[in-house]
Write a protein that holds these residues in place. Sequence first.
Motif, short mmCIF file in Angstrom:
data_model
loop_
_atom_site.label_atom_id
_atom_site.label_comp_id
_atom_site.label_asym_id
_atom_site.label_seq_id
_atom_site.Cartn_x
_atom_site.Cartn_y
_atom_site.Cartn_z
N ILE A 164 0.87 -1.18 0.00
CA ILE A 164 0.00 0.00 0.00
C ILE A 164 0.91 1.23 0.00
O ILE A 164 2.10 1.14 0.33
N ASP A 165 0.37 2.37 -0.37
CA ASP A 165 1.20 3.58 -0.39
C ASP A 165 0.53 4.77 0.29
O ASP A 165 1.00 5.90 0.19
N ALA A 166 -0.55 4.51 1.00
CA ALA A 166 -1.20 5.52 1.84
C ALA A 166 -2.01 4.75 2.89
O ALA A 166 -2.35 3.59 2.68
N ALA A 167 -2.29 5.40 4.01
CA ALA A 167 -2.94 4.64 5.08
C ALA A 167 -3.63 5.55 6.08
O ALA A 167 -3.26 6.72 6.26
N GLU A 168 -4.62 4.98 6.74
CA GLU A 168 -5.21 5.58 7.94
C GLU A 168 -5.24 4.51 9.01
O GLU A 168 -5.34 3.32 8.72
N TRP A 169 -5.14 4.95 10.26
CA TRP A 169 -5.37 4.05 11.38
C TRP A 169 -6.26 4.73 12.40
O TRP A 169 -7.37 4.34 12.64
#
Length: 380
Positions: free
Chosen positions: A226-231
């Motif tokens: 992946i190359d972007a994320a939220e947590w």
Amino acid sequence: MSFRCLYHRGLRPGDSVLDGHTEVLALHGAVNGVLIGSASAKTLKIQLTFPKTSYDGQIVKMWTDRVTKLTRGELKFELLSKGEVVGMKETLEAVDKGLVDGGAAWTHYWSNYHPAAMLFGSPVAGGGIGLSTKSWLAWYFDNGGKALYDRMWDEMGMNVKGFVMASSGPEALGWFKEPINSMADFRKYRFRTPPGIPGQTYKDIGVASVSMSGGDILPALEKGTIDAAEWCCPKPDSVFGFQKVLKNYYLQGLHQNVVNGDIYINGDVYKSLTDHQKYAMEVASEAMITRNITNRAVENGKALIDLTTNHGVILHDTPADYFTEYMNAAQATLKKNAAENAFFKEVYEHMTAHAKIVVPFIAQMETSDASIGTAFASQQ
């Protein structure tokens, strides 16, 4: 306070006593004025859906510590990290079957068992009806939401008793390699999202949504899966180390502006508890909702300063077209689920009726809070 003193106040062991701001629950005996608990102490095994050393693991431990103290040591807990007994996705079924005594997760994790779990765990885009954490909690505690929450587990066919014990929204939009100026930029990225309806809503607006557990995000970013994320938000995000790979951070998001986590206990285990022990769990859960909100405010504030000051993280405003596209898709998804599932429809209509009463008032008050806060922040 001695037993003699309690007796003269007309109380007996087993009664509740209000002493200042602390409720001393169900006293089981006293010797020379020293309180003692039952000799038949129980230790409940609780498997988390995250590492027990994580920030969220610490929040759960605050809950278990409170229950232990409120029960005078009658109930103790052994916290197990995700995967110690079963895989993360099997945690709820493990509690249902009695493989572990309890579990901890966010309610929306179980949307695959029933779509209404999303309405309790993270009503996407405020349920499309303007809900904030404050207005959702008002519904849950004071306008009929809790009774529907209890029914949800039965609708799933799960033999569990649940307690909402953590509210952590609103959550950040997420982390990106490069600044995003529009949804066209956003759609270039493979983006880690929550499971269930929030993630599906991203797919509906053309974002390559990928669901995975928190501990898997950084390795996936490092490998380029992946190359972007939220947590979540600055503190938990920084603990996972996203700032090591990504530097562009956006706080304003809609996918989880309300987020609730819960503890759930196997139904047979719960029935075996005394009324006092059950009430201790309820009291601890209500207390931890407040503590979770206040603790996260302090810790996220500190973490945001650290990220932007010491780690080269750049804070951006979310593109305006994101809000329009995501809200429209969320409302369509909510209406679709309401049309397809009777219990979802019942909960959503009940929640909407509540929103018509509470949201207009709270929205105005929160707008004032936001204006004051923004004015102060701009001076820093």
